[in-house]
Design an enzyme around this catalytic site. Sequence first.
Site, PDB file in Angstrom:
ATOM      1  N   ARG A 146      -0.280   0.380  15.013  1.00  0.00           N
ATOM      2  CA  ARG A 146       0.659  -0.730  14.755  1.00  0.00           C
ATOM      3  C   ARG A 146       1.660  -0.874  15.899  1.00  0.00           C
ATOM      4  O   ARG A 146       2.094  -1.995  16.204  1.00  0.00           O
ATOM      5  CB  ARG A 146       1.401  -0.494  13.430  1.00  0.00           C
TER       6      ARG A 146
ATOM      7  N   LYS B 248       1.457  -0.287   2.570  1.00  0.00           N
ATOM      8  CA  LYS B 248       2.271  -1.022   1.591  1.00  0.00           C
ATOM      9  C   LYS B 248       2.435  -2.475   2.024  1.00  0.00           C
ATOM     10  O   LYS B 248       2.128  -3.402   1.269  1.00  0.00           O
ATOM     11  CB  LYS B 248       3.647  -0.350   1.426  1.00  0.00           C
TER      12      LYS B 248
ATOM     13  N   ARG C 188      10.110  10.572  10.241  1.00  0.00           N
ATOM     14  CA  ARG C 188       9.889   9.718   9.065  1.00  0.00           C
ATOM     15  C   ARG C 188       8.968  10.432   8.072  1.00  0.00           C
ATOM     16  O   ARG C 188       9.166  10.355   6.857  1.00  0.00           O
ATOM     17  CB  ARG C 188       9.291   8.376   9.489  1.00  0.00           C
TER      18      ARG C 188
ATOM     19  N   ARG D 227       7.616  -2.358  16.504  1.00  0.00           N
ATOM     20  CA  ARG D 227       8.743  -1.862  15.711  1.00  0.00           C
ATOM     21  C   ARG D 227       9.395  -0.680  16.415  1.00  0.00           C
ATOM     22  O   ARG D 227       8.695   0.239  16.841  1.00  0.00           O
ATOM     23  CB  ARG D 227       8.236  -1.414  14.330  1.00  0.00           C
TER      24      ARG D 227
ATOM     25  N   ARG E  93      13.445   5.215  -2.677  1.00  0.00           N
ATOM     26  CA  ARG E  93      12.975   6.212  -1.726  1.00  0.00           C
ATOM     27  C   ARG E  93      13.661   7.558  -1.927  1.00  0.00           C
ATOM     28  O   ARG E  93      13.402   8.488  -1.167  1.00  0.00           O
ATOM     29  CB  ARG E  93      13.323   5.710  -0.338  1.00  0.00           C
TER      30      ARG E  93
HETATM   31  P1  AP5 Z   1       1.492  -0.996   6.860  1.00  0.00           P
HETATM   32  O1  AP5 Z   1       0.944  -1.796   5.754  1.00  0.00           O
HETATM   33  O2  AP5 Z   1       2.403  -1.678   7.828  1.00  0.00           O
HETATM   34  O3  AP5 Z   1       2.169   0.346   6.316  1.00  0.00           O
HETATM   35  P2  AP5 Z   1       3.428   0.565   5.385  1.00  0.00           P
HETATM   36  O4  AP5 Z   1       3.014   1.404   4.244  1.00  0.00           O
HETATM   37  O5  AP5 Z   1       4.104  -0.736   5.087  1.00  0.00           O
HETATM   38  O6  AP5 Z   1       4.288   1.484   6.354  1.00  0.00           O
HETATM   39  P3  AP5 Z   1       5.758   1.361   6.930  1.00  0.00           P
HETATM   40  O7  AP5 Z   1       5.778   2.069   8.257  1.00  0.00           O
HETATM   41  O8  AP5 Z   1       6.253  -0.051   6.888  1.00  0.00           O
HETATM   42  O9  AP5 Z   1       6.521   2.218   5.887  1.00  0.00           O
HETATM   43  P4  AP5 Z   1       7.861   2.878   6.041  1.00  0.00           P
HETATM   44  O10 AP5 Z   1       8.083   3.288   4.646  1.00  0.00           O
HETATM   45  O11 AP5 Z   1       7.957   3.935   7.066  1.00  0.00           O
HETATM   46  O12 AP5 Z   1       8.794   1.705   6.647  1.00  0.00           O
HETATM   47  P5  AP5 Z   1       9.837   0.710   5.990  1.00  0.00           P
HETATM   48  O13 AP5 Z   1       9.773  -0.549   6.714  1.00  0.00           O
HETATM   49  O14 AP5 Z   1       9.724   0.712   4.516  1.00  0.00           O
HETATM   50  O15 AP5 Z   1       0.257  -0.365   7.667  1.00  0.00           O
HETATM   51  C1  AP5 Z   1       0.435   0.399   8.845  1.00  0.00           C
HETATM   52  C2  AP5 Z   1      -0.656   0.054   9.861  1.00  0.00           C
HETATM   53  O16 AP5 Z   1      -1.916   0.454   9.351  1.00  0.00           O
HETATM   54  C3  AP5 Z   1      -0.784  -1.446  10.162  1.00  0.00           C
HETATM   55  O17 AP5 Z   1      -1.095  -1.613  11.522  1.00  0.00           O
HETATM   56  C4  AP5 Z   1      -1.960  -1.891   9.283  1.00  0.00           C
HETATM   57  O18 AP5 Z   1      -2.640  -2.982   9.831  1.00  0.00           O
HETATM   58  C5  AP5 Z   1      -2.824  -0.645   9.245  1.00  0.00           C
HETATM   59  N1  AP5 Z   1      -3.568  -0.485   7.981  1.00  0.00           N
HETATM   60  C6  AP5 Z   1      -3.098  -0.654   6.719  1.00  0.00           C
HETATM   61  N2  AP5 Z   1      -4.056  -0.388   5.818  1.00  0.00           N
HETATM   62  C7  AP5 Z   1      -5.163  -0.009   6.526  1.00  0.00           C
HETATM   63  C8  AP5 Z   1      -6.483   0.402   6.142  1.00  0.00           C
HETATM   64  N3  AP5 Z   1      -6.857   0.485   4.857  1.00  0.00           N
HETATM   65  N4  AP5 Z   1      -7.345   0.716   7.127  1.00  0.00           N
HETATM   66  C9  AP5 Z   1      -6.984   0.640   8.429  1.00  0.00           C
HETATM   67  N5  AP5 Z   1      -5.745   0.248   8.860  1.00  0.00           N
HETATM   68  C10 AP5 Z   1      -4.853  -0.068   7.901  1.00  0.00           C
HETATM   69  O19 AP5 Z   1      11.222   1.455   6.321  1.00  0.00           O
HETATM   70  C11 AP5 Z   1      11.669   1.573   7.664  1.00  0.00           C
HETATM   71  C12 AP5 Z   1      13.004   2.306   7.700  1.00  0.00           C
HETATM   72  O20 AP5 Z   1      14.006   1.550   6.994  1.00  0.00           O
HETATM   73  C13 AP5 Z   1      13.020   3.694   7.016  1.00  0.00           C
HETATM   74  O21 AP5 Z   1      12.571   4.722   7.869  1.00  0.00           O
HETATM   75  C14 AP5 Z   1      14.514   3.816   6.676  1.00  0.00           C
HETATM   76  O22 AP5 Z   1      15.268   4.163   7.804  1.00  0.00           O
HETATM   77  C15 AP5 Z   1      14.884   2.403   6.262  1.00  0.00           C
HETATM   78  N6  AP5 Z   1      14.681   2.194   4.813  1.00  0.00           N
HETATM   79  C16 AP5 Z   1      13.792   1.332   4.232  1.00  0.00           C
HETATM   80  N7  AP5 Z   1      13.859   1.392   2.902  1.00  0.00           N
HETATM   81  C17 AP5 Z   1      14.807   2.321   2.607  1.00  0.00           C
HETATM   82  C18 AP5 Z   1      15.323   2.852   1.395  1.00  0.00           C
HETATM   83  N8  AP5 Z   1      14.868   2.441   0.197  1.00  0.00           N
HETATM   84  N9  AP5 Z   1      16.289   3.791   1.472  1.00  0.00           N
HETATM   85  C19 AP5 Z   1      16.781   4.206   2.650  1.00  0.00           C
HETATM   86  N10 AP5 Z   1      16.336   3.760   3.845  1.00  0.00           N
HETATM   87  C20 AP5 Z   1      15.354   2.821   3.832  1.00  0.00           C
HETATM   88 MG    MG Z   2       5.945  -1.604   5.599  1.00  0.00          MG
END
Ligand code: AP5
Ligand code: MG
Length: 190
Positions: free
Chosen positions: A128, A14, A146, A134, A89
């Site tokens: 990552r 994402k 997660r 992180r 979410r």
């Molecule tokens: P990346 O693009 O960073 O992945 P992502 O989908 O953004 O994954 P996240 O870990 O950020 O999602 P998440 O939902 O767990 O975390 P968030 O920050 O939202 O890619 C990952 C890796 O893969 C990178 O190294 C990238 O380079 C690589 N990559 C990408 N595409 C690739 C490809 N095609 N081929 C090879 N490599 C590739 O949330 C964190 C925390 O915040 C949650 O756990 C929760 O506690 C809280 N939170 C956030 N939003 C909410 C909400 N709405 N409600 C409640 N709690 C929330």
């Molecule tokens: Mg992300």
Amino acid sequence: MKYYVLFGPPGAGKGTQAGSMVERYHLCHLSTGELLRSEIAAGTELGKQAKALIEAGNLVPDEVVEGMIEAKFKSTGGVNGFLLDGFPRTIAQAQALDRMLENTAEKVTACISIMIPDSLIQERIAHRATIEGRADDARPEVVENRIKTYHAKTEPLIEYYKNAGRYQEIDGVGTIDEVRERIFSVMDRF
Ligand code: AP5
Ligand code: MG
């Protein structure tokens, strides 16, 4: 205004894809994960409350993220729309978003869902962890939680957006360029 939900399990890509999407379609990128990490880094009261939950791989309360999103909608101008990364979410968050948009007679334009299998989630996040540092990427048991939380609380949104006729699934397996082209070919239609 366009309101895109950028959906997918942890590590689906994402954050990686958001940059080129906001550039091509002139959107404002709102990542609740990034907003929460900034609150933690700034040591705010909200950040202090969210820290332990995030570092255990649990969700923060719905009202907290809903408030952050609503405030950003009100304070952001000069864009064609919003790209909501990691929000909603839970079903409750999706309903809250629908209510926010009803106030201005708007609707979610589409849920762009990047799908990868669980086995690839671990691999991507482990990679990552060596680059970004992180806190919630460091421990395998937190990543497991997660993934479990995603399946239990977030995955039901797929049905929610299918029922609303807004669901667009993208295969997230492939190179970053390949996935980006698949996303553009869907979003060019809106
Ligand atoms: P990346 O693009 O960073 O992945 P992502 O989908 O953004 O994954 P996240 O870990 O950020 O999602 P998440 O939902 O767990 O975390 P968030 O920050 O939202 O890619 C990952 C890796 O893969 C990178 O190294 C990238 O380079 C690589 N990559 C990408 N595409 C690739 C490809 N095609 N081929 C090879 N490599 C590739 O949330 C964190 C925390 O915040 C949650 O756990 C929760 O506690 C809280 N939170 C956030 N939003 C909410 C909400 N709405 N409600 C409640 N709690 C929330
Ligand atoms: Mg992300």
